[in-house]
Scaffold this motif. Sequence first.
Motif, short mmCIF file in Angstrom:
data_model
loop_
_atom_site.label_atom_id
_atom_site.label_comp_id
_atom_site.label_asym_id
_atom_site.label_seq_id
_atom_site.Cartn_x
_atom_site.Cartn_y
_atom_site.Cartn_z
N ASP A 97 0.85 -1.19 0.00
CA ASP A 97 0.00 0.00 0.00
C ASP A 97 0.89 1.24 0.00
O ASP A 97 1.90 1.31 0.72
N GLU A 98 0.50 2.23 -0.79
CA GLU A 98 1.30 3.45 -0.95
C GLU A 98 1.51 4.20 0.35
O GLU A 98 2.45 4.99 0.47
N ARG A 99 0.69 3.96 1.35
CA ARG A 99 0.79 4.69 2.62
C ARG A 99 2.00 4.29 3.44
O ARG A 99 2.35 4.98 4.40
N ILE A 100 2.66 3.19 3.10
CA ILE A 100 3.84 2.78 3.88
C ILE A 100 5.14 3.34 3.31
O ILE A 100 6.18 3.27 3.95
N VAL A 101 5.09 3.90 2.12
CA VAL A 101 6.29 4.46 1.49
C VAL A 101 6.89 5.53 2.39
O VAL A 101 6.19 6.37 2.94
N GLY A 102 8.21 5.44 2.58
CA GLY A 102 8.92 6.43 3.38
C GLY A 102 8.85 6.19 4.88
O GLY A 102 9.42 6.98 5.65
N GLU A 103 8.20 5.13 5.30
CA GLU A 103 8.02 4.86 6.74
C GLU A 103 8.94 3.75 7.22
O GLU A 103 9.31 2.86 6.47
N ARG A 104 9.30 3.80 8.49
CA ARG A 104 9.92 2.66 9.17
C ARG A 104 8.77 1.94 9.84
O ARG A 104 8.02 2.54 10.61
N VAL A 105 8.60 0.67 9.53
CA VAL A 105 7.42 -0.07 9.98
C VAL A 105 7.82 -1.32 10.75
O VAL A 105 8.92 -1.85 10.59
N ALA A 106 6.88 -1.80 11.55
CA ALA A 106 7.01 -3.09 12.22
C ALA A 106 6.12 -4.07 11.48
O ALA A 106 5.09 -3.69 10.92
N MET A 107 6.52 -5.33 11.48
CA MET A 107 5.72 -6.35 10.82
C MET A 107 6.01 -7.69 11.46
O MET A 107 6.89 -7.80 12.31
N GLY A 108 5.29 -8.72 11.04
CA GLY A 108 5.53 -10.06 11.53
C GLY A 108 6.97 -10.46 11.28
O GLY A 108 7.59 -10.04 10.31
N ALA A 109 7.49 -11.28 12.20
CA ALA A 109 8.89 -11.68 12.09
C ALA A 109 9.04 -13.19 11.98
O ALA A 109 10.11 -13.73 12.22
N GLY A 110 7.95 -13.89 11.67
CA GLY A 110 8.04 -15.33 11.46
C GLY A 110 7.76 -16.17 12.69
O GLY A 110 7.66 -17.39 12.59
N ALA A 111 7.65 -15.54 13.85
CA ALA A 111 7.36 -16.28 15.08
C ALA A 111 6.57 -15.38 16.02
O ALA A 111 6.74 -14.15 16.01
N HIS A 112 5.72 -15.97 16.83
CA HIS A 112 4.96 -15.20 17.81
C HIS A 112 5.92 -14.61 18.85
O HIS A 112 6.91 -15.23 19.23
N GLY A 113 5.62 -13.38 19.27
CA GLY A 113 6.45 -12.73 20.27
C GLY A 113 7.63 -11.95 19.71
O GLY A 113 8.51 -11.52 20.46
N TYR A 114 7.65 -11.76 18.39
CA TYR A 114 8.72 -11.00 17.75
C TYR A 114 8.13 -10.06 16.71
O TYR A 114 7.13 -10.38 16.08
N SER A 115 8.79 -8.92 16.53
CA SER A 115 8.42 -7.98 15.47
C SER A 115 9.67 -7.62 14.69
O SER A 115 10.76 -7.49 15.26
N LEU A 116 9.50 -7.47 13.40
CA LEU A 116 10.57 -7.07 12.50
C LEU A 116 10.37 -5.60 12.15
O LEU A 116 9.29 -5.21 11.70
N PHE A 117 11.39 -4.78 12.40
CA PHE A 117 11.34 -3.37 12.02
C PHE A 117 12.20 -3.19 10.78
O PHE A 117 13.33 -3.69 10.72
N VAL A 118 11.65 -2.49 9.80
CA VAL A 118 12.35 -2.31 8.53
C VAL A 118 11.90 -0.99 7.90
O VAL A 118 10.77 -0.55 8.11
#
Length: 139
Positions: A97-118
């Motif tokens: 989605d175009e709304r995430i462009v330019g943002e540092r975001v958190a997302m799923g990291a492949g396991a419960h209890g973890y977040s991936l920031f990118v």
Amino acid sequence: MEIRERPAAGSLEEAAALLGIPAAGIVKTLVVKRSDDTYLFALVPGDRSISWPKLRAVVGVNKLQLPDPERALAATGYERGTITPVGSTHDWPLYADERIVGERVAMGAGAHGYSLFVDADDLIRAYGAVVADISQPLP
């Protein structure tokens, strides 16, 4: 990229609170099934949902659907709530989605209890994502 451990969360809103960020700061990675049994990833801000008409128009198909949990796991190698394109068992096309462009975001990291920031721009570039308006406000 940064992987951050956090307590398990029961919802996106709870995960956002645990991370100290707004719901929009978490990007949902949704695996979407096409009618030919192939898939794609849709990246949508946490405070929004997929707009099916918009996504179908961008992908150029008439039918898309969310798979059941077992098919989502088979398509990605991840359980719902942990899905990320990073390290997925299949390299499905990515639509952001175009709304995430330019943002540092958190997302799923492949396991419960973890977040991936990118940085969303790095993720978009690395995966050759199609960027478009594919979301709508939550009902």
